[in-house]
Design an enzyme around this catalytic site. Structure first.
Site, PDB file in Angstrom:
ATOM      1  N   THR A   1      20.154   5.948   6.801  1.00 14.34           N
ATOM      2  CA  THR A   1      18.705   6.163   6.833  1.00 14.34           C
ATOM      3  C   THR A   1      17.946   5.114   6.020  1.00 14.34           C
ATOM      4  O   THR A   1      16.730   5.021   6.091  1.00 14.34           O
ATOM      5  CB  THR A   1      18.352   7.569   6.302  1.00 14.34           C
TER       6      THR A   1
ATOM      7  N   HIS B   1      21.721   5.829  -2.695  1.00 19.98           N
ATOM      8  CA  HIS B   1      21.022   6.165  -3.941  1.00 19.98           C
ATOM      9  C   HIS B   1      21.890   7.101  -4.781  1.00 19.98           C
ATOM     10  O   HIS B   1      23.011   7.440  -4.371  1.00 19.98           O
ATOM     11  CB  HIS B   1      19.639   6.777  -3.651  1.00 19.98           C
TER      12      HIS B   1
ATOM     13  N   HIS C   1      23.996   9.944  -3.498  1.00 20.44           N
ATOM     14  CA  HIS C   1      25.262   9.670  -2.807  1.00 20.44           C
ATOM     15  C   HIS C   1      26.421   9.461  -3.778  1.00 20.44           C
ATOM     16  O   HIS C   1      27.581   9.430  -3.363  1.00 20.44           O
ATOM     17  CB  HIS C   1      25.138   8.393  -1.950  1.00 20.44           C
TER      18      HIS C   1
ATOM     19  N   LYS D   1      17.922  21.170   6.883  1.00 21.12           N
ATOM     20  CA  LYS D   1      16.681  20.391   6.844  1.00 21.12           C
ATOM     21  C   LYS D   1      15.597  21.218   7.520  1.00 21.12           C
ATOM     22  O   LYS D   1      15.845  21.901   8.510  1.00 21.12           O
ATOM     23  CB  LYS D   1      16.837  19.048   7.572  1.00 21.12           C
TER      24      LYS D   1
ATOM     25  N   ARG E   1      14.618  14.423  11.450  1.00 23.35           N
ATOM     26  CA  ARG E   1      14.294  13.136  10.848  1.00 23.35           C
ATOM     27  C   ARG E   1      13.573  12.251  11.852  1.00 23.35           C
ATOM     28  O   ARG E   1      13.707  12.412  13.060  1.00 23.35           O
ATOM     29  CB  ARG E   1      15.580  12.427  10.421  1.00 23.35           C
TER      30      ARG E   1
ATOM     31  N   GLN F   1      30.187  15.130  15.125  1.00 22.77           N
ATOM     32  CA  GLN F   1      30.898  14.929  13.864  1.00 22.77           C
ATOM     33  C   GLN F   1      32.337  15.437  13.978  1.00 22.77           C
ATOM     34  O   GLN F   1      33.261  14.840  13.414  1.00 22.77           O
ATOM     35  CB  GLN F   1      30.175  15.634  12.714  1.00 22.77           C
TER      36      GLN F   1
ATOM     37  N   ASP G   1      26.848  21.972   1.920  1.00 27.82           N
ATOM     38  CA  ASP G   1      26.039  22.154   3.123  1.00 27.82           C
ATOM     39  C   ASP G   1      26.723  21.576   4.368  1.00 27.82           C
ATOM     40  O   ASP G   1      26.201  21.693   5.475  1.00 27.82           O
ATOM     41  CB  ASP G   1      24.652  21.539   2.942  1.00 27.82           C
TER      42      ASP G   1
ATOM     43  N   LYS H   1      17.827  19.628  -6.999  1.00 23.97           N
ATOM     44  CA  LYS H   1      18.929  18.764  -6.582  1.00 23.97           C
ATOM     45  C   LYS H   1      18.874  17.453  -7.354  1.00 23.97           C
ATOM     46  O   LYS H   1      17.836  16.810  -7.452  1.00 23.97           O
ATOM     47  CB  LYS H   1      18.840  18.494  -5.078  1.00 23.97           C
TER      48      LYS H   1
ATOM     49  N   LYS I   1      16.549  13.587  -7.327  1.00 22.27           N
ATOM     50  CA  LYS I   1      15.147  13.628  -6.912  1.00 22.27           C
ATOM     51  C   LYS I   1      14.263  13.378  -8.129  1.00 22.27           C
ATOM     52  O   LYS I   1      14.373  14.067  -9.139  1.00 22.27           O
ATOM     53  CB  LYS I   1      14.798  14.999  -6.313  1.00 22.27           C
ATOM     54  N   THR I   2      13.379  12.383  -8.051  1.00 20.47           N
ATOM     55  CA  THR I   2      12.477  12.098  -9.156  1.00 20.47           C
ATOM     56  C   THR I   2      11.056  11.985  -8.629  1.00 20.47           C
ATOM     57  O   THR I   2      10.839  11.776  -7.432  1.00 20.47           O
ATOM     58  CB  THR I   2      12.842  10.767  -9.858  1.00 20.47           C
TER      59      THR I   2
END
Length: 416
Positions: A40, A45, A48, A82, A86, A167, A188, A226, A229-230
């Site tokens: 994506t 980041h 991951h 989600k 996306r 998958q 998840d 989570k 996340k900032t």
């Protein structure tokens, strides 16, 4: 050496697994183990990192690590919890992202096998998909999966509905082509992983299948948010998006309560060594021993020794107040890591201090100047009437101001 499941349990990582004996057998045989990464963006980041470190962890236990980049599935999107689908990427965007991610994974885990599922999914026609994959998935079986059932009422397209089947087919291809018996993922991903183990069993016979799956607990902070996340956005592994210094500071600024979990989830330090660091930290929490070691370990893993040295050099320069000797790239790292206040050029220093909110009044601004508490480019003996102009820029059109002994403020100078 104990087995990988014991290691995961000891670190509080283990959530679910399909078959203990198959996992132990896979370790004994040095089988392949994989997890997936969606392309994506052209960089991974910190969100991951847990799976990257886990691939390294499994490698240390004798497995052959494989990363699958979803060049095919990434153009569809993953329905797992989600709230909405996306935005779809173009083939060119996906290819650019794949190359960026592959380069990072090759650096982080030498000898990793990186594959792109578009190599097989991209060649498959709709008829092939329905004939070779679709007929092996029962509709009731799919609808019972939480990652699908939780989205049904809110709306789930056929495109995303197909993801778990694709998958599952990915796992089968790696099982057949790369001797890959294990898939790992976040908690998840349980539905998608079991789709794979069940699909392989339908192809090779349940009694013959060596396929198994493991999910890990999601990495959350003490407030339940989570990790990764900032407010300012993602903390990227690419140093051109998040500098080594910013990356280091992100981990250095973690709360005490989160550090133990971060050590267990994101480093390969032994649990005994982590406990020792905790005990040393508890004797003098103000020294931030846990945070410093955490930042060192993860920065070194992601950016190497040179990246860590750069981050620590900038950190030391800010602590000592001697930033003027830093290189332009290092000064920009400081600028990018802080909030910026905009002030017009050619302001008299009292007005500059008030406009930048460094001082709340002219009286406070005069006190700061009289106390030599304002430092710009190693100078702290400013007089009233001093003009703040381009001659005082620290780097580009930015001025880094030190207020007192420790507080730094970045001012972006704009033209009138």
């Amino acid at each position: 050496m104990h087995n990988i499941l014991d290691e995961l349990k000891e670190r509080d990582l283990l959530k679910q697994y399909t078959n203990e004996e198959k996992i132990k057998n896979a370790q004994n045989e040095g089988a392949g183990i994989y997890c997936g990464f969606d392309p994506t963006a052209d960089s991974l980041h910190v969100g991951h990192l847990i799976q990257i470190i886990n691939l390294k962890r499994f490698k240390d236990f004798g497995f052959a690590p494989i990363a699958i980049i979803g060049g095919g599935t990434g153009m569809i999107g993953d329905p797992s919890f989600k709230s909405e689908e996306r935005n779809l990427l173009t083939l060119e965007q996906v290819e650019k992202n794949i190359q960026g991610i592959k380069k990072q994974l090759d650096f982080l885990i030498p000898d990793i096998s990186v594959v792109n599922n578009n190599d097989w999914l991209g060649k498959m026609s709709l008829i092939d998909f329905l004939r070779d994959i679709g007929k092996d998935f029962n509709l009731a079986y799919l609808l019972a999966k939480e990652n699908i059932s939780s989205r049904i009422e809110k709306g789930l397209s056929i495109t995303e509905f197909s993801y778990t089947m694709l998958q599952g087919y990915d796992f089968f291809r790696l099982y057949e082509d790369k001797n890959c018996w294990v898939q790992i993922g976040g908690s998840d991903q349980w539905g998608n992983i079991t789709s794979g183990t069940d699909y392989i069993a339908s192809k090779v016979g349940r009694e013959n299948s060596k396929a198994c799956g493991i999910t890990m607990n999601l990495l959350t902070k003490k407030d339940g948010v989570k990790f990764g996340k900032t407010e300012s956005g993602a903390i990227w592994l690419d140093k051109t998006k998040t500098s080594e210094y910013e990356f280091y500071q992100f981990f250095f600024n973690q709360d005490d309560e989160d550090c133990d979990k971060l050590f267990k989830f994101l480093t390969t330090l032994s649990v005994e060594e982590i406990k020792s660091i905790n005990e040393e930290h508890s004797k003098a929490p103000f020294k931030r021993i846990m945070q410093r070691r955490l930042a060192q370990e993860i920065t070194k893993f992601v950016h190497g020794e040179t990246g860590l040295e750069k981050a620590e050099k900038i950190t030391e320069a800010l602590f000592s107040g001697n930033i003027i000797d830093l290189k332009k790239e290092e000064l920009l790292s400081i600028v990018n890591s802080m909030q910026k206040i905009k002030v017009e050029n050619n302001k008299e220093i009292l007005e500059f201090l008030i406009d930048s909110k460094i001082a709340s009044s002219k009286r406070e601004a005069r006190e700061l100047l009289n106390d030599n508490a304002i430092t710009i480019n190693n100078i702290n003996n400013f007089k009233e009437g001093t003009l703040i102009d381009e001659n005082m820029f620290t780097v580009d059109n930015f001025i880094i101001v030190k207020k007192g002994k420790k507080k730094y403020i970045v001012i972006e100078i704009t033209q009138e």
